[in-house]
Design a protein around this motif. Structure first.
Motif, PDB file in Angstrom:
ATOM      1  N   LYS A  83      -2.556 -11.785  -3.091  1.00  0.00           N
ATOM      2  CA  LYS A  83      -1.274 -11.638  -2.413  1.00  0.00           C
ATOM      3  C   LYS A  83      -0.547 -12.959  -2.593  1.00  0.00           C
ATOM      4  O   LYS A  83      -0.951 -13.980  -2.044  1.00  0.00           O
ATOM      5  N   ILE A  84       0.510 -12.959  -3.391  1.00  0.00           N
ATOM      6  CA  ILE A  84       1.171 -14.219  -3.723  1.00  0.00           C
ATOM      7  C   ILE A  84       2.482 -14.413  -2.973  1.00  0.00           C
ATOM      8  O   ILE A  84       3.038 -15.505  -2.952  1.00  0.00           O
ATOM      9  N   TYR A  85       2.976 -13.318  -2.373  1.00  0.00           N
ATOM     10  CA  TYR A  85       4.209 -13.430  -1.596  1.00  0.00           C
ATOM     11  C   TYR A  85       4.078 -12.582  -0.337  1.00  0.00           C
ATOM     12  O   TYR A  85       3.780 -11.389  -0.402  1.00  0.00           O
ATOM     13  N   THR A  86       4.289 -13.212   0.814  1.00  0.00           N
ATOM     14  CA  THR A  86       4.200 -12.520   2.096  1.00  0.00           C
ATOM     15  C   THR A  86       5.591 -12.360   2.692  1.00  0.00           C
ATOM     16  O   THR A  86       6.263 -13.345   2.977  1.00  0.00           O
ATOM     17  N   ALA A  87       6.006 -11.109   2.856  1.00  0.00           N
ATOM     18  CA  ALA A  87       7.305 -10.809   3.448  1.00  0.00           C
ATOM     19  C   ALA A  87       7.107 -10.310   4.879  1.00  0.00           C
ATOM     20  O   ALA A  87       5.980 -10.107   5.329  1.00  0.00           O
ATOM     21  N   ASP A  88       8.225 -10.102   5.571  1.00  0.00           N
ATOM     22  CA  ASP A  88       8.136  -9.569   6.932  1.00  0.00           C
ATOM     23  C   ASP A  88       7.581  -8.143   6.936  1.00  0.00           C
ATOM     24  O   ASP A  88       6.935  -7.718   7.881  1.00  0.00           O
ATOM     25  N   LYS A  89       7.864  -7.413   5.847  1.00  0.00           N
ATOM     26  CA  LYS A  89       7.372  -6.051   5.692  1.00  0.00           C
ATOM     27  C   LYS A  89       6.377  -5.997   4.544  1.00  0.00           C
ATOM     28  O   LYS A  89       6.614  -6.593   3.495  1.00  0.00           O
ATOM     29  N   ILE A  90       5.287  -5.274   4.739  1.00  0.00           N
ATOM     30  CA  ILE A  90       4.272  -5.187   3.692  1.00  0.00           C
ATOM     31  C   ILE A  90       4.848  -4.575   2.412  1.00  0.00           C
ATOM     32  O   ILE A  90       4.454  -4.946   1.303  1.00  0.00           O
ATOM     33  N   SER A  91       5.792  -3.666   2.570  1.00  0.00           N
ATOM     34  CA  SER A  91       6.389  -3.008   1.410  1.00  0.00           C
ATOM     35  C   SER A  91       7.203  -3.970   0.555  1.00  0.00           C
ATOM     36  O   SER A  91       7.559  -3.643  -0.584  1.00  0.00           O
ATOM     37  N   GLU A  92       7.491  -5.173   1.087  1.00  0.00           N
ATOM     38  CA  GLU A  92       8.258  -6.165   0.338  1.00  0.00           C
ATOM     39  C   GLU A  92       7.394  -7.344  -0.105  1.00  0.00           C
ATOM     40  O   GLU A  92       7.886  -8.257  -0.769  1.00  0.00           O
ATOM     41  N   SER A  93       6.108  -7.343   0.273  1.00  0.00           N
ATOM     42  CA  SER A  93       5.187  -8.385  -0.176  1.00  0.00           C
ATOM     43  C   SER A  93       4.759  -8.096  -1.608  1.00  0.00           C
ATOM     44  O   SER A  93       5.007  -7.006  -2.142  1.00  0.00           O
ATOM     45  N   ASN A  94       4.095  -9.065  -2.247  1.00  0.00           N
ATOM     46  CA  ASN A  94       3.775  -8.874  -3.657  1.00  0.00           C
ATOM     47  C   ASN A  94       2.498  -9.622  -4.046  1.00  0.00           C
ATOM     48  O   ASN A  94       2.008 -10.479  -3.327  1.00  0.00           O
ATOM     49  N   GLY A  95       2.000  -9.291  -5.208  1.00  0.00           N
ATOM     50  CA  GLY A  95       0.771  -9.867  -5.750  1.00  0.00           C
ATOM     51  C   GLY A  95       0.027  -8.809  -6.544  1.00  0.00           C
ATOM     52  O   GLY A  95       0.404  -7.634  -6.559  1.00  0.00           O
ATOM     53  N   SER A  96      -1.033  -9.211  -7.217  1.00  0.00           N
ATOM     54  CA  SER A  96      -1.756  -8.277  -8.084  1.00  0.00           C
ATOM     55  C   SER A  96      -2.342  -7.096  -7.320  1.00  0.00           C
ATOM     56  O   SER A  96      -2.424  -5.977  -7.852  1.00  0.00           O
ATOM     57  N   ALA A  97      -2.737  -7.313  -6.068  1.00  0.00           N
ATOM     58  CA  ALA A  97      -3.285  -6.203  -5.277  1.00  0.00           C
ATOM     59  C   ALA A  97      -2.226  -5.122  -5.068  1.00  0.00           C
ATOM     60  O   ALA A  97      -2.521  -3.924  -5.143  1.00  0.00           O
ATOM     61  N   PHE A  98      -0.988  -5.528  -4.817  1.00  0.00           N
ATOM     62  CA  PHE A  98       0.106  -4.579  -4.605  1.00  0.00           C
ATOM     63  C   PHE A  98       0.439  -3.845  -5.902  1.00  0.00           C
ATOM     64  O   PHE A  98       0.672  -2.635  -5.895  1.00  0.00           O
ATOM     65  N   VAL A  99       0.487  -4.604  -7.006  1.00  0.00           N
ATOM     66  CA  VAL A  99       0.813  -4.008  -8.304  1.00  0.00           C
ATOM     67  C   VAL A  99      -0.235  -2.977  -8.701  1.00  0.00           C
ATOM     68  O   VAL A  99       0.089  -1.861  -9.130  1.00  0.00           O
ATOM     69  N   ARG A 100      -1.518  -3.345  -8.545  1.00  0.00           N
ATOM     70  CA  ARG A 100      -2.589  -2.413  -8.916  1.00  0.00           C
ATOM     71  C   ARG A 100      -2.567  -1.161  -8.050  1.00  0.00           C
ATOM     72  O   ARG A 100      -2.741  -0.050  -8.546  1.00  0.00           O
ATOM     73  N   SER A 101      -2.357  -1.346  -6.748  1.00  0.00           N
ATOM     74  CA  SER A 101      -2.317  -0.198  -5.854  1.00  0.00           C
ATOM     75  C   SER A 101      -1.146   0.723  -6.199  1.00  0.00           C
ATOM     76  O   SER A 101      -1.299   1.948  -6.250  1.00  0.00           O
ATOM     77  N   GLY A 102       0.020   0.130  -6.462  1.00  0.00           N
ATOM     78  CA  GLY A 102       1.202   0.926  -6.789  1.00  0.00           C
ATOM     79  C   GLY A 102       1.077   1.667  -8.102  1.00  0.00           C
ATOM     80  O   GLY A 102       1.406   2.861  -8.199  1.00  0.00           O
ATOM     81  N   ASP A 103       0.599   0.972  -9.132  1.00  0.00           N
ATOM     82  CA  ASP A 103       0.428   1.607 -10.446  1.00  0.00           C
ATOM     83  C   ASP A 103      -0.596   2.740 -10.372  1.00  0.00           C
ATOM     84  O   ASP A 103      -0.396   3.822 -10.943  1.00  0.00           O
ATOM     85  N   LEU A 104      -1.693   2.481  -9.681  1.00  0.00           N
ATOM     86  CA  LEU A 104      -2.741   3.489  -9.558  1.00  0.00           C
ATOM     87  C   LEU A 104      -2.235   4.695  -8.774  1.00  0.00           C
ATOM     88  O   LEU A 104      -2.577   5.843  -9.087  1.00  0.00           O
ATOM     89  N   PHE A 105      -1.418   4.452  -7.766  1.00  0.00           N
ATOM     90  CA  PHE A 105      -0.888   5.539  -6.950  1.00  0.00           C
ATOM     91  C   PHE A 105      -0.081   6.515  -7.796  1.00  0.00           C
ATOM     92  O   PHE A 105      -0.202   7.739  -7.650  1.00  0.00           O
ATOM     93  N   GLU A 106       0.739   5.982  -8.686  1.00  0.00           N
ATOM     94  CA  GLU A 106       1.524   6.846  -9.571  1.00  0.00           C
ATOM     95  C   GLU A 106       0.618   7.656 -10.490  1.00  0.00           C
ATOM     96  O   GLU A 106       0.891   8.829 -10.782  1.00  0.00           O
ATOM     97  N   THR A 107      -0.475   7.047 -10.935  1.00  0.00           N
ATOM     98  CA  THR A 107      -1.438   7.750 -11.789  1.00  0.00           C
ATOM     99  C   THR A 107      -2.114   8.879 -11.025  1.00  0.00           C
ATOM    100  O   THR A 107      -2.321   9.979 -11.559  1.00  0.00           O
ATOM    101  N   LEU A 108      -2.472   8.615  -9.765  1.00  0.00           N
ATOM    102  CA  LEU A 108      -3.127   9.637  -8.946  1.00  0.00           C
ATOM    103  C   LEU A 108      -2.238  10.868  -8.802  1.00  0.00           C
ATOM    104  O   LEU A 108      -2.729  12.003  -8.857  1.00  0.00           O
ATOM    105  N   LYS A 109      -0.953  10.646  -8.585  1.00  0.00           N
ATOM    106  CA  LYS A 109      -0.041  11.776  -8.406  1.00  0.00           C
ATOM    107  C   LYS A 109       0.009  12.637  -9.669  1.00  0.00           C
ATOM    108  O   LYS A 109       0.032  13.856  -9.583  1.00  0.00           O
ATOM    109  N   LYS A 110      -0.002  11.988 -10.828  1.00  0.00           N
ATOM    110  CA  LYS A 110       0.052  12.726 -12.090  1.00  0.00           C
ATOM    111  C   LYS A 110      -1.250  13.486 -12.352  1.00  0.00           C
ATOM    112  O   LYS A 110      -1.245  14.592 -12.873  1.00  0.00           O
ATOM    113  N   GLN A 111      -2.380  12.874 -11.975  1.00  0.00           N
ATOM    114  CA  GLN A 111      -3.676  13.482 -12.249  1.00  0.00           C
ATOM    115  C   GLN A 111      -4.173  14.366 -11.108  1.00  0.00           C
ATOM    116  O   GLN A 111      -5.226  14.985 -11.211  1.00  0.00           O
ATOM    117  N   LYS A 112      -3.405  14.430 -10.033  1.00  0.00           N
ATOM    118  CA  LYS A 112      -3.752  15.241  -8.866  1.00  0.00           C
ATOM    119  C   LYS A 112      -5.115  14.864  -8.280  1.00  0.00           C
ATOM    120  O   LYS A 112      -5.900  15.708  -7.879  1.00  0.00           O
TER     121      LYS A 112
END
Length: 203
Positions: A83-112
């Motif tokens: 986690k390299i950036y901490t914002a007031d809202k988790i949805s606005e924070s950033n880092g590799s953990a957020f990127v991996r979770s977001g990218d994987l989430f899109e994959t899950l939706k496609k693969q059901k």
């Protein structure tokens, strides 16, 4: 290193118990304050920071089991990393953990698919996600009563079957049956395997 769980509800628009949202907030609230550590948005999507990565799979199992008690389910991606950036809202924070979770989430939706992990270690991710796909063959079909047992057992890991029975208002024999139907021993083995293997990789 942290874990980020990104999720959305499955079947949330079906006419069911309308109190499910408060129960979900109660679980998420165990991990910190909203909206810094967790957030529910658009009514049926959520994101959660789990400060101890080893706890991430346990947390996802708990969320899934709780929703199953309400005849609901969720799709969840778990991203581990920095986690390299901490914002007031988790949805606005950033880092590799957020990127991996977001990218994987899109994959899950496609693969059901409904649950997967991404750490950046390809061998570990491939191995664990195969195990999760096998585990989901029973988790996706939890009925309300076995799921209720899973919630109680995960929240109170030191409770005996008798104590869980007292909490649920059922006999010890009924507790044993619910444990078996939920394949709870396999669930614990999978969680333990994840925790142990996580110690052997470099995130």
């Amino acid at each position: 290193m942290i874990a980020i769980i990104t999720g959305d509800m499955i079947n949330s628009r079906k006419p069911t118990d309308l109190n499910w949202l408060e129960g979900l907030k109660k679980i998420l609230g165990k991990y910190g304050q909203s909206p810094a550590q967790w957030e529910i948005y658009r009514g049926d999507q959520f994101q959660l920071e789990v400060a101890v990565p080893e706890e991430a799979l346990h947390t996802a199992f708990l969320i899934k089991a709780y929703l199953k008690t309400r005849k609901l389910d969720a799709r969840m991606s778990i991203g581990l990393g920095e986690k390299i950036y901490t914002a007031d809202k988790i949805s606005e924070s950033n880092g590799s953990a957020f990127v991996r979770s977001g990218d994987l989430f899109e994959t899950l939706k496609k693969q059901k698919l409904t649950l997967a992990v991404q750490t950046g270690d390809i061998a570990f991710d491939t191995e664990l996600n195969l195990m999760l796909r096998l585990g989901l063959t029973f988790m996706n079909h939890w009925l309300a009563q076995p799921a209720e047992y899973v919630v109680a057992a995960l929240e109170h890991p030191k409770f005996s079957q008798e104590e869980i029975g007292q909490q649920l208002g059922i006999s010890q024999a009924a507790v044993s049956r619910r444990r078996k139907r939920a394949e709870f021993d396999l669930l614990l083995e999978l969680d333990l395997y994840y925790r142990n293997r996580l110690q052997t990789i470099t995130l």
